[in-house]
Scaffold this active site. Structure first.
Site, PDB file in Angstrom:
ATOM      1  CE  LYS A 131      -4.288   1.515   2.187  1.00  0.00           C
ATOM      2  NZ  LYS A 131      -5.041   1.760   0.975  1.00  0.00           N
TER       3      LYS A 131
HETATM    4  N1  PMP Z   1      -7.570  -2.434  -3.065  1.00  0.00           N
HETATM    5  C1  PMP Z   1      -7.096  -1.179  -3.061  1.00  0.00           C
HETATM    6  C2  PMP Z   1      -6.426  -0.662  -4.286  1.00  0.00           C
HETATM    7  C3  PMP Z   1      -7.238  -0.381  -1.924  1.00  0.00           C
HETATM    8  O1  PMP Z   1      -6.775   0.879  -1.913  1.00  0.00           O
HETATM    9  C4  PMP Z   1      -7.906  -0.893  -0.787  1.00  0.00           C
HETATM   10  C5  PMP Z   1      -8.083  -0.036   0.434  1.00  0.00           C
HETATM   11  N2  PMP Z   1      -7.016  -0.169   1.328  1.00  0.00           N
HETATM   12  C6  PMP Z   1      -8.374  -2.213  -0.838  1.00  0.00           C
HETATM   13  C7  PMP Z   1      -8.187  -2.948  -1.995  1.00  0.00           C
HETATM   14  C8  PMP Z   1      -9.061  -2.834   0.341  1.00  0.00           C
HETATM   15  O2  PMP Z   1      -8.145  -3.060   1.367  1.00  0.00           O
HETATM   16  P1  PMP Z   1      -8.606  -3.041   2.908  1.00  0.00           P
HETATM   17  O3  PMP Z   1      -9.784  -3.934   3.009  1.00  0.00           O
HETATM   18  O4  PMP Z   1      -7.425  -3.571   3.633  1.00  0.00           O
HETATM   19  O5  PMP Z   1      -8.936  -1.642   3.242  1.00  0.00           O
END
Ligand code: PMP
Length: 307
Positions: free
Chosen positions: A160
């Site tokens: 991320k």
């Molecule tokens: N994909 C992307 C590209 C994201 O930015 C997010 C948000 N963090 C997610 C999936 C979902 O991840 P999470 O459930 O950990 O927030």
């Protein structure tokens, strides 16, 4: 969405006033996208605010930093404490929490080494993402984007990183320009990947399917959905999904920290199933919120109370 400002931001180990949490314009991250972040929610429970899946988020933060060779000058336990303290210090209940690790100001060039690694944790009051309460019964309008998610050997999709979100912005802007609420991106092979900031699930013949790892962020909500689906007795598959399967899905939904569980009502203008939120999406959404908001027992140990 404008900020609902809080009072304090945790900045390199100390609380500073929201308006004083500033960096130099020649900070490395600003020029080269060299930042790693998390998006976390805390929910208002009968026992006070509870951070949802704190340990998993902090673990992903450290793992993302490892890939980009960023040494966080704090331990995971210290970051967990900073997150909990930021919620408590600001007197927040349900909120969105944004830990960010970034390369700061020292020298400028592609090489990030030599720049200090700085850490902030901010938290603020935040409502729904993607969908207004009134639209929840219909689901959002999604469109398949002309932009793709990154190929596995270009950017590490499981990380991320701030820089990766230039791709998300292209997806998101195009979707809005085309009159959709959110984009669905394909991967470089043409299979369904994810939204600009969410993972995606489809339901077909009573089973749940979601894209496998490679060009997606391994969402913590996606993981929660997989666990809840198994608990509720549904079979789940992490597989390659072709674009046309979106059009013939019985149900489709996005999931993510910000989006939570957001039903998709149409894709490229075609209604999903009968155009209403499906029963499996509804069952998963209900169980998810029951656990997150402390209405049901925390059987998975997902909640960390902040006060
Ligand atoms: N994909 C992307 C590209 C994201 O930015 C997010 C948000 N963090 C997610 C999936 C979902 O991840 P999470 O459930 O950990 O927030």
């Amino acid at each position: 969405m404008p900020f609902n400002k809080s009072e304090y931001i945790w900045f390199n180990g100390e609380f500073v006033a929201w308006d004083d949490a500033k960096v130099h314009v020649l900070s490395h991250a600003l020029h080269y996208g060299s930042s790693i972040f998390e998006g976390i929610r805390a929910y208002d429970t009968p026992k006070g605010p509870a951070v949802f899946r704190l340990k998993e988020h902090v673990r992903r933060l450290f793992e993302s930093c490892k890939v980009y060779r960023m040494e966080i000058p704090f331990t995971p336990e210290e970051i967990e404490k900073a997150i909990v303290d930021t919620v408590a210090k600001n007197g927040l209940k349900g909120c969105y929490i944004r830990p960010l690790v970034f390369r700061g100001y020292e020298q400028l060039g592609v090489s990030p080494f030599g720049c200090p690694v700085e850490v902030i944790v901010a938290a603020w009051d935040w409502g729904k993402y993607l969908v207004g309460e009134a639209d929840e019964a219909k689901g959002v309008r999604a469109g398949v984007s002309s932009w793709r998610r990154m190929a596995p050997d270009t950017f590490p999709a499981a990380v991320k990183a701030g820089g990766h979100y230039t791709n998300s912005q292209l997806l998101n802007m195009e979707a809005h320009e085309h009159g959709y609420d959110e984009a669905i991106a394909l991967d470089v092979y043409g299979y369904v990947a994810e939204g600009s900031g969410e993972n995606i699930f489809m339901v077909r013949d009573g089973e749940l399917l979601t894209p496998q790892a490679g060009s997606i962020l391994g969402g913590i909500t996606r993981n929660a959905v997989l666990k809840i689906a198994s608990e509720l007795g549904y079979t789940t598959h992490e597989v390659q999904i072709a674009r046309e399967h979106l059009y013939i899905a019985d149900e489709l939904f996005f999931c993510g920290t910000a989006a939570e569980i957001t039903p998709i009502g149409s894709v490229d203008g075609l209604p999903v199933g009968n155009g209403l939120v499906g029963p499996i999406t509804e069952a998963i959404r209900e169980r998810f919120f029951d656990i997150a908001t402390g209405k049901a027992p925390d059987v998975y140990g997902w909640l960390t109370h902040a006060s």
